[in-house]
Design a protein around this motif. Sequence first.
Motif, PDB file in Angstrom:
ATOM      1  N   LYS A 176       9.984 -63.112  31.831  1.00 47.03           N
ATOM      2  CA  LYS A 176      10.423 -61.868  31.185  1.00 47.03           C
ATOM      3  C   LYS A 176      11.082 -62.115  29.832  1.00 47.03           C
ATOM      4  O   LYS A 176      11.447 -61.177  29.134  1.00 47.03           O
ATOM      5  CB  LYS A 176      11.404 -61.124  32.098  1.00 47.03           C
ATOM      6  CG  LYS A 176      10.784 -60.558  33.356  1.00 47.03           C
ATOM      7  CD  LYS A 176      11.851 -59.967  34.264  1.00 47.03           C
ATOM      8  CE  LYS A 176      11.269 -59.497  35.588  1.00 47.03           C
ATOM      9  NZ  LYS A 176      12.323 -59.056  36.536  1.00 47.03           N
ATOM     10  N   GLY A 177      11.276 -63.378  29.488  1.00 51.05           N
ATOM     11  CA  GLY A 177      11.891 -63.707  28.211  1.00 51.05           C
ATOM     12  C   GLY A 177      13.410 -63.728  28.240  1.00 51.05           C
ATOM     13  O   GLY A 177      14.054 -63.772  27.190  1.00 51.05           O
ATOM     14  N   ILE A 178      13.998 -63.724  29.450  1.00 44.79           N
ATOM     15  CA  ILE A 178      15.462 -63.790  29.573  1.00 44.79           C
ATOM     16  C   ILE A 178      15.849 -65.263  29.600  1.00 44.79           C
ATOM     17  O   ILE A 178      15.932 -65.893  30.658  1.00 44.79           O
ATOM     18  CB  ILE A 178      15.951 -63.070  30.852  1.00 44.79           C
ATOM     19  CG1 ILE A 178      15.447 -61.640  30.890  1.00 44.79           C
ATOM     20  CG2 ILE A 178      17.475 -63.107  30.959  1.00 44.79           C
ATOM     21  CD1 ILE A 178      15.671 -60.940  32.224  1.00 44.79           C
ATOM     22  N   ILE A 179      16.067 -65.850  28.437  1.00 40.43           N
ATOM     23  CA  ILE A 179      16.263 -67.302  28.355  1.00 40.43           C
ATOM     24  C   ILE A 179      17.577 -67.680  27.683  1.00 40.43           C
ATOM     25  O   ILE A 179      17.852 -68.866  27.489  1.00 40.43           O
ATOM     26  CB  ILE A 179      15.082 -67.973  27.621  1.00 40.43           C
ATOM     27  CG1 ILE A 179      14.922 -67.411  26.214  1.00 40.43           C
ATOM     28  CG2 ILE A 179      13.793 -67.788  28.417  1.00 40.43           C
ATOM     29  CD1 ILE A 179      13.839 -68.102  25.399  1.00 40.43           C
ATOM     30  N   SER A 180      18.390 -66.705  27.344  1.00 40.56           N
ATOM     31  CA  SER A 180      19.700 -66.980  26.759  1.00 40.56           C
ATOM     32  C   SER A 180      20.587 -65.752  26.973  1.00 40.56           C
ATOM     33  O   SER A 180      20.128 -64.717  27.452  1.00 40.56           O
ATOM     34  CB  SER A 180      19.580 -67.302  25.260  1.00 40.56           C
ATOM     35  OG  SER A 180      19.018 -66.204  24.564  1.00 40.56           O
ATOM     36  N   GLY A 181      21.868 -65.898  26.632  1.00 35.23           N
ATOM     37  CA  GLY A 181      22.779 -64.772  26.740  1.00 35.23           C
ATOM     38  C   GLY A 181      23.461 -64.693  28.095  1.00 35.23           C
ATOM     39  O   GLY A 181      23.214 -65.497  28.996  1.00 35.23           O
ATOM     40  N   ASN A 182      24.313 -63.695  28.237  1.00 31.40           N
ATOM     41  CA  ASN A 182      25.158 -63.557  29.425  1.00 31.40           C
ATOM     42  C   ASN A 182      24.364 -63.338  30.704  1.00 31.40           C
ATOM     43  O   ASN A 182      24.732 -63.852  31.773  1.00 31.40           O
ATOM     44  CB  ASN A 182      26.153 -62.404  29.233  1.00 31.40           C
ATOM     45  CG  ASN A 182      27.236 -62.746  28.221  1.00 31.40           C
ATOM     46  OD1 ASN A 182      27.541 -63.918  28.008  1.00 31.40           O
ATOM     47  ND2 ASN A 182      27.812 -61.736  27.584  1.00 31.40           N
TER      48      ASN A 182
END
Length: 273
Positions: A152-158
């Motif tokens: 899903k492209g959730i590869i950084s951040g909180n």
Amino acid sequence: MKKAIGIIDSGVGGLTVAHEFMRQLPKENLLYVGDTARCPYGPRPREEVIDYTWEMVEFLLDKDIKMLIIACNTATAFALDQLKRELSIPVIGVIQPGARAAIKVTRNNHVGVIGTEGTIYSGAYEKELQKIKSDIHYYGLPCPPFVPMVEKGIISGNEALKIVDTVLEPLKEQEDLDTLILGCTHYPIIKPIIQEIMGNEISIISSGEETAREASTILDMQHLLNDDEGTPEHKFYATGERHVFAQMIHRLFCQFPDKQIQIMQTKLAKRMY
């Protein structure tokens, strides 16, 4: 165009392996298939994974590849031996190279592996580690949320940090652990977060570098290295929606000229019985 190296994966994770091949073997052409439409493979039954793997392999064989890289740990665990028996070209999986790399760096023989359910429950890493070094202490942890997160492209951040922290909680309790194998080729994409959660004293191993090194040796021994001085061509096929797939390619391969890279969508032929 000289014969290409074929690379298969359940989705975008194998792009980390492809990147290492482009770095170590800059004259080679690559053909990559990511089965993004049916990712993840980890929760799927063994026979289904084998069928899907063969569909990708047959797609690439039609394009006359000279070597096959199984850049998916689950597919490696379930299908590598069969593919090696039945194909006439060299076939390399990512589990053995990853295990070898971990053995080289561990200081106390306490090695952890994180991967999909299929990879961890297959026991493939434990078997490979024990085969190389019988006194290895092995800790395996399935991490089901990681592949969907990366796809899903959730590869950084909180959000990514919270997911990784929660999933890795059981592994942080293993006080003797000094080496961690990323037993899924999606995981190097979130390696900085994994390192932050586990701590800098843990050596984190991804198998792409070792796999590319092994491929280079085999190609050289079998006189299959590409000595063409022309610009190599790399074709990347996704079986599903190509937006995140293309984003990940541009992120990982930003140092390579765009003219070397083609991104396409394809459907795989169902195997006939």
